[in-house]
Design a protein around this motif. Structure first.
Motif, PDB file in Angstrom:
ATOM      1  N   ARG A  15      32.989 -34.443  14.139  1.00 22.55           N
ATOM      2  CA  ARG A  15      32.387 -35.132  13.004  1.00 22.55           C
ATOM      3  C   ARG A  15      32.268 -34.172  11.831  1.00 22.55           C
TER       4      ARG A  15
ATOM      5  N   TRP B 296      29.773 -33.286   9.916  1.00 22.00           N
ATOM      6  CA  TRP B 296      28.687 -32.304   9.923  1.00 22.00           C
ATOM      7  C   TRP B 296      28.904 -31.246  10.994  1.00 22.00           C
ATOM      8  N   GLU B 297      29.550 -31.642  12.112  1.00 20.44           N
ATOM      9  CA  GLU B 297      29.830 -30.662  13.175  1.00 20.44           C
ATOM     10  C   GLU B 297      30.808 -29.602  12.662  1.00 20.44           C
ATOM     11  N   TYR B 298      31.794 -30.073  11.903  1.00 20.54           N
ATOM     12  CA  TYR B 298      32.793 -29.157  11.340  1.00 20.54           C
ATOM     13  C   TYR B 298      32.118 -28.121  10.437  1.00 20.54           C
TER      14      TYR B 298
ATOM     15  N   ASP C  57      28.912 -27.344  10.483  1.00 22.18           N
ATOM     16  CA  ASP C  57      27.986 -26.555  11.311  1.00 22.18           C
ATOM     17  C   ASP C  57      28.741 -25.410  11.989  1.00 22.18           C
ATOM     18  N   PHE C  58      29.955 -25.727  12.437  1.00 22.68           N
ATOM     19  CA  PHE C  58      30.796 -24.719  13.078  1.00 22.68           C
ATOM     20  C   PHE C  58      31.017 -23.536  12.129  1.00 22.68           C
ATOM     21  N   PHE C  59      31.446 -23.841  10.906  1.00 21.34           N
ATOM     22  CA  PHE C  59      31.751 -22.744   9.979  1.00 21.34           C
ATOM     23  C   PHE C  59      30.481 -22.071   9.442  1.00 21.34           C
TER      24      PHE C  59
ATOM     25  N   THR D 152      27.928 -21.492  11.208  1.00 17.71           N
ATOM     26  CA  THR D 152      27.588 -20.531  12.268  1.00 17.71           C
ATOM     27  C   THR D 152      28.510 -19.323  12.211  1.00 17.71           C
ATOM     28  N   ILE D 153      29.802 -19.602  12.037  1.00 15.48           N
ATOM     29  CA  ILE D 153      30.779 -18.510  11.973  1.00 15.48           C
ATOM     30  C   ILE D 153      30.413 -17.544  10.834  1.00 15.48           C
ATOM     31  N   TYR D 154      29.946 -18.109   9.719  1.00 19.98           N
ATOM     32  CA  TYR D 154      29.586 -17.258   8.576  1.00 19.98           C
ATOM     33  C   TYR D 154      28.141 -16.756   8.674  1.00 19.98           C
ATOM     34  N   ARG D 155      27.547 -16.948   9.844  1.00 19.16           N
ATOM     35  CA  ARG D 155      26.201 -16.435  10.148  1.00 19.16           C
ATOM     36  C   ARG D 155      25.135 -16.942   9.182  1.00 19.16           C
TER      37      ARG D 155
ATOM     38  N   ARG E 259      20.805 -24.002   8.332  1.00 18.60           N
ATOM     39  CA  ARG E 259      22.118 -24.663   8.403  1.00 18.60           C
ATOM     40  C   ARG E 259      22.099 -26.115   7.943  1.00 18.60           C
TER      41      ARG E 259
ATOM     42  N   ARG F  19      33.714 -26.706   3.301  1.00 18.66           N
ATOM     43  CA  ARG F  19      33.747 -25.654   4.322  1.00 18.66           C
ATOM     44  C   ARG F  19      33.768 -24.269   3.677  1.00 18.66           C
TER      45      ARG F  19
END
Lengths: 271, 320
Positions: free
Chosen positions: B101, B103-105, B107-109, B111-114, B120, B156
């Protein structure tokens, strides 16, 4: 959850495992169909557990653990075969590599996507097993013989399962890091397991070499463990060899991902 | 951090003699330029000119053969992780995960970008609002239209509030409305102080909103700067257009022989065009003289340089 978020700070790629787990459990965006699936799985396994408790002798721990090993050997490659190959297929690997994560973090994070599947499958299969063992203890039915006692044997079997699952995942990810198409990764991985676990021992038997493969073959180790015919180091050799190979495979997969970075898309375009 | 003497502003991106060689082929040769906060830089070149290679080197995806780039004081060769934390890279393809989804997409990035876990959700809401995708928050990525997917890619790139946005052919394949929306969004991001590097070979796409352009051909940066300055640098003269309510003929005669005026052209009853080679001071004096002499000047302006003209004149149409 805080512990998990702390782990994510160390390797942000663990977010994949979090999202996959929540999605798998239907906790995230729980809809009617997800609720129905979770309920169905619950009912089936509670039924199996009840059955195992009513007829405890039907559930044989050795057969159950061997089944679990076979199941993981097939399911983990299916779950993980696309983790890097699909990134290449969709060309999202460039985006990932432009983020502040190292190739090793990417590979390790993706390997951990196997963890929720391992826990789910082994957890569900352990449920009837524990039910059966509990029932046997209550009605004082004799337990199956095992070299280290049933509890010790089950514990070693579980460690063997974990190391085998890690190895299955690592091989899958290594193959996935070497190809551009996800389906090739799956075919390649299954091919390697077929060679390793069936063709290899078969050839050895034809050549009348009846030793050697028991130190790397998890199926053989599992069978011998419950038969009580293995020597003291039998399963531990397999666990050790699989652990070392897991580390090597993950390291090599990270090297393959870094090569994408060094050589850019020219290498990928040639593939 | 490098401070430019002329403007006193901090220089955030400095590309220094960046080069990339594949075998015997020079994909990029000694490309150098400097960008500052708020700059929207249009990177122009034909297909295969070296735009994507340059962008990939700045985004740390490719190792340069020689030269380097420094972002916020961090070198792409020595501190690639720090550089990555400060860039938002959008390649010339979407590269989206379509089984998640929206928002998941993000959320993923995030997190990756801390981005801290507690922030978030707020960050995701903000970038969705900025890219006008709030109503698609729970939609599957695969269900989005092309324009929306492009905006999601941009969202993103923004989750970690980067200093530099590297956008490779961001408008290719978009319909006119989606292009207009994208332009508006990029202009807004420029006003927010981000450095934006946009590559394209579709010139009208860039002409409206880029503050600087760079023209690259066969891996060499042939021109860099504002379009008008590049145009001015290419020719000794410029065209001034003067519109009057009347007496355009008299004005044309009057302007003959004034400092910097080479030729005058009467364009109908109310417009005079001047082939002008004087300085900026001469240009100011020319307007002052016209007005003090009683000519009813309605409009006095330098004819804008056309990006397409500039591009065609700078390049030779050669590919690598």
């Amino acid at each position: 959850m805080n512990v998990w978020y702390k782990a994510e700070e160390r390797n942000p790629m663990l977010v994949e495992t979090r999202q996959a787990t929540l999605r798998m459990l239907g906790i995230q965006n729980l809809n009617a169909s997800a609720r129905w699936n979770v309920a169905m799985v619950g009912v089936v396994f509670l039924g199996l557990t009840a059955l195992a408790m009513r007829y405890p002798g039907v559930v044989m721990p050795n057969i159950l653990m061997a089944m679990l090993l076979v199941l993981l050997n097939f399911i983990l490659p299916v779950v993980l075969h696309g983790v890097i190959a699909k990134e290449r297929e969709k060309r999202s690997i460039d985006i990932l590599l432009s983020c502040p994560v190292s190739p090793q973090q990417i590979v390790n994070g993706k390997a951990l996507r196997a963890a929720p599947w391992f826990l789910l499958i082994s957890g569900l299969i352990m449920l009837p097993l524990l039910g059966s063992l509990l029932a046997r203890a209550v009605i004082k039915e004799p337990m199956p013989d095992a070299r280290y006692g049933l509890a010790g044997t089950l514990l070693i079997a579980f460690v063997l399962l974990i190391s085998s699952s890690a190895f299955f995942s690592a091989i899958t990810i290594l193959v996935s890091s070497m190809v551009k198409r996800a389906h090739l990764a799956l075919i390649g991985t299954m091919g390697i397991f077929f060679l390793l676990y069936f063709v290899g021992p078969g050839m050895m038997a034809i050549l009348n070499i009846n030793y050697g493969y028991e130190i790397y073959h998890p199926y053989v180790a599992m069978t011998l463990l419950f038969e009580g015919t293995t020597d003291f180091l039998g399963p531990w050799w397999v666990i050790l060899i699989q652990t070392v190979l897991t580390a090597v495979c993950l390291f090599m997969a990270a090297k393959n991902v870094s090569r994408d970075y060094r050589e850019g898309d020219r290498k990928i375009n040639r593939a | 951090m490098i401070i430019e003497k002329e403007t006193g502003r901090s220089t955030v991106l400095e590309v220094q003699n960046l080069s990339k060689t594949y075998g015997g082929l020079n994909a990029v040769s000694n490309v150098s330029f400097t960008l500052q906060p708020g700059d929207i830089f249009g990177f122009i070149g034909s297909n295969g000119a070296g735009k994507t290679t340059t962008i990939k080197m700045i985004s740390t995806l490719l190792e340069p053969t020689a030269g380097t780039a420094v972002l916020d004081g961090f070198d792409i060769m020595n501190d690639p992780m720090e550089v990555r934390r400060r860039i938002g890279y959008m390649p010339d393809f979407f590269g989206l995960y379509d089984d998640v989804r929206v928002w998941e997409y993000l959320d993923f990035f995030a997190t990756i970008y801390r981005v801290p876990a507690s922030e978030r959700q707020g960050v995701i809401s903000n970038v969705l609002e900025l890219t006008d995708l709030t109503f698609k928050r729970d939609a599957m990525v695969a269900s989005l239209s092309r324009g929306m997917q492009q905006r999601l890619c941009l969202a993103r790139c923004l989750v970690h509030d980067p200093t530099l946005l590297l956008l490779d052919e961001p408008a290719s394949g978009l319909d006119p409305r989606a292009r207009a929306e994208l332009k508006e969004l990029l202009a807004e991001l420029g006003r927010m102080g981000k450095i934006i590097l946009v590559s394209s070979h579709i010139l009208p796409e860039l002409a409206d909103f880029c503050t600087k352009v760079g023209i690259i051909e066969r891996g060499e940066l042939l021109a860099f700067g504002p379009v008008n300055e590049i145009a001015r640098g290419m020719e000794a003269t410029k065209v001034l257009e003067i519109r009057l309510t009347d007496r355009a003929g008299d004005a044309s005669m009057f302007l003959h022989g004034k400092p910097g005026v080479n030729h005058t052209f009467l364009m109908g009853a109310s417009t005079v065009k001047i082939d002008f080679s004087g300085t900026e001071h001469d240009q100011v004096e020319l307007l002052r003289t016209l007005v003090t002499s009683g000519f009813p000047v309605m409009d006095f302006r330098e004819q804008g340089a056309d990006l397409e003209d500039v591009f065609l004149r700078v390049t030779k149409g050669a590919l690598n």
